[in-house]
Design an enzyme around this catalytic site. Structure first.
Site, mmCIF file in Angstrom:
data_model
loop_
_atom_site.group_PDB
_atom_site.id
_atom_site.type_symbol
_atom_site.label_atom_id
_atom_site.label_comp_id
_atom_site.label_asym_id
_atom_site.label_seq_id
_atom_site.Cartn_x
_atom_site.Cartn_y
_atom_site.Cartn_z
ATOM 1 N N ASP A 1 17.921 5.073 59.818
ATOM 2 C CA ASP A 1 19.329 5.164 60.450
ATOM 3 C C ASP A 1 20.384 4.433 59.544
ATOM 4 O O ASP A 1 19.931 3.887 58.647
ATOM 5 C CB ASP A 1 19.524 4.460 61.843
ATOM 6 N N SER A 2 21.658 4.690 59.614
ATOM 7 C CA SER A 2 22.826 4.096 58.901
ATOM 8 C C SER A 2 23.050 2.494 59.208
ATOM 9 O O SER A 2 23.446 1.866 58.587
ATOM 10 C CB SER A 2 23.993 4.719 58.829
ATOM 11 N N CYS B 1 19.130 8.914 64.015
ATOM 12 C CA CYS B 1 20.651 8.925 64.048
ATOM 13 C C CYS B 1 21.112 10.415 64.100
ATOM 14 O O CYS B 1 20.485 11.379 63.525
ATOM 15 C CB CYS B 1 21.006 8.434 62.689
ATOM 16 N N GLU C 1 27.544 -2.790 70.587
ATOM 17 C CA GLU C 1 27.130 -3.970 69.544
ATOM 18 C C GLU C 1 27.889 -5.393 70.046
ATOM 19 O O GLU C 1 27.456 -6.437 69.511
ATOM 20 C CB GLU C 1 27.885 -3.432 68.357
ATOM 21 N N CYS D 1 23.938 9.719 71.074
ATOM 22 C CA CYS D 1 24.218 8.717 69.895
ATOM 23 C C CYS D 1 23.013 7.512 70.465
ATOM 24 O O CYS D 1 22.869 7.232 71.378
ATOM 25 C CB CYS D 1 25.626 8.019 70.136
ATOM 26 N N THR D 2 22.390 7.113 69.294
ATOM 27 C CA THR D 2 21.223 6.170 69.393
ATOM 28 C C THR D 2 21.869 4.923 69.973
ATOM 29 O O THR D 2 21.174 3.841 70.308
ATOM 30 C CB THR D 2 20.648 6.055 68.014
ATOM 31 N N HIS D 3 23.310 4.512 69.899
ATOM 32 C CA HIS D 3 23.594 3.242 70.696
ATOM 33 C C HIS D 3 23.718 3.277 72.082
ATOM 34 O O HIS D 3 23.748 2.282 72.906
ATOM 35 C CB HIS D 3 25.151 3.031 70.048
#
Lengths: 281, 281
Positions: B15-16, B78, B157, B189-191
């Site tokens: 992922d980034s 991602c 985050e 979105c993976t978040h």
């Protein structure tokens, strides 16, 4: 054709993105007859997570692009770049170069009456201790209370200046600064002036907010001899460059400036810094 | 020494940044005895604002690094990279490569009963139409309602899974999806799995949330023959690589995984993809 009163060499301003537009706006307000060239290195945003060496290299390329456009002075309209790259840039280029941190720190140091200054900024700027060091270099007796506000950039870019969520988030971030009874608060990120009203309301009328962009604009305006304002001949020669497609920049720029943005072009500064595409996208 | 039951070649995930850790966690839950190597290209985050060509180039470097570590399959954890670079990667590398979009789209298409699927994701993923196209390719009669949620990544985050501000923001973002009466909502979105509880509460119990990371984990677990779980020999050989200093990654990773992260190293993948620093920072 009316005569253009401003002096021909433009002022150069750069940032990694849209945040520096609040600095552009402040300079424009004080120096309406100056031409300005703005560069947002949107393809490599954000700089805040890069290493200092990388930020210095990017900043040098940004500055070189603007210097090649013939600007007479440069404004580093970003706290991260100012904190990491300003001395390098000043050593590498012969023209005057301004950052946003020193002007903000100077104003904060002369503004506080109780000797307690708050600083709000991104995580990267807070961790750099740039404001703390700059303020303490002016007066080692000043107390500096720092607070990172990671959500403020995204809230500003959403245009949620008055959103109840912004109110809640700002209350949480600002609580330690209220508890510390600061009387002066530095907006240590160029995005934060967009949220100025909500921050002022929470901190109360006795706390003076310091907008670093305004501070650098004031210091520059004291250096540039201005002709008397001529409202009949407004300056319409500002140019905006971005390093990616610019769609997102345009949208947020209009939010930040309160007006549609003109003369926006994409440019490839790292492979061909002399190129100025004429396409207006 | 206990015998390690998992098969030696590890699974590679990249992922980034930290978002892909939710995919890591989902894969780990279903395949606890697999070794995993995770790469977060934190020095070049975010990919979402880059051009497709740039994302493809970065993704190729990320994948090459993991292939050089001897992984047996790759997961592009991602949504942005999956939407832009998956076909290129699959053409360039011989091993199996999974993205997160197709598995999420497949699950959404079989889950919906009323034929109306919501997708929430970053601006970049929504603008790519990746989920819309993937879902409509499965069944052109399905209605897809997309909504960008730009603040969700920053809220995740911050660790504000239950913050009143998150509640307000989520209510605003999700209102159009409620109004459209979707019965299935893709967390694109993976978040976003970090905010799953608040999203589920707002959407209500009749809406099924689709976590793309879980979907890819389920599809992979069906492909890998697993020995019976041996709780006495937990896998402790996972490795995490980042491309910058890793301080921020470590902090947020612990928030996302709910445990301290071990075996975290910095690596310079673009100049020397074979290098594995042994420093654990």
């Amino acid at each position: 054709m009316s005569t253009i009163l401003h002096s021909p060499p433009p002022i150069g301003i750069f940032d990694s993105g849209v945040g520096g537009l609040t600095v552009y706006k402040a300079i424009k307000r004080l120096l309406p007859q100056e031409n300005i060239i703005y560069l947002g290195d949107t393809a490599r945003i954000p700089y805040g997570t890069r290493s200092p060496v990388t930020v210095q290299r990017y900043a040098q390329q940004d500055a070189a692009f603007l210097v090649n456009q013939g600007v007479k002075l440069l404004v580093v309209a970003c706290n991260t770049i100012s904190s990491v790259a300003l001395p390098n840039l000043q050593a590498q280029f012969a023209l005057p170069i301004w950052g946003v941190i020193e002007p903000g720190a100077r104003r904060a140091a002369v503004t506080t009456r109780v000797g307690r200054i708050g600083v709000i900024a991104t995580e990267a700027t807070i961790e750099s201790n740039a404001y703390y060091n700059a303020i303490r270099a002016i007066n080692p007796e000043l107390v500096v209370i720092s607070q990172a506000c990671p959500l403020f950039v995204a809230l500003a870019e959403e245009g949620w200046q008055q959103h109840p969520a912004t109110q809640l988030i700002a209350q949480e971030y600002l609580a330690p600064l209220q508890a510390a009874q600061v009387d002066t608060l530095v907006l240590g990120c160029t995005h934060y002036p967009i949220l100025r009203t909500i921050v002022q309301n929470i901190m109360g009328p006795t706390v003076t907010l310091i907008d670093s962009g305004e501070c650098v604009a004031m210091e520059i305006s004291q250096q540039i001899h201005q002709p008397p304002p001529n409202l009949a001949a407004p300056c319409t020669h500002d140019q905006f460059f971005v390093t990616d497609s610019g769609r997102r920049f345009r949208r947020i720029a209009e939010l930040f400036l309160g007006a549609p943005i003109e003369n926006l072009s994409a440019v490839d500064i790292w492979n061909n810094p002399e190129t100025i595409p004429t396409n207006n996208q």
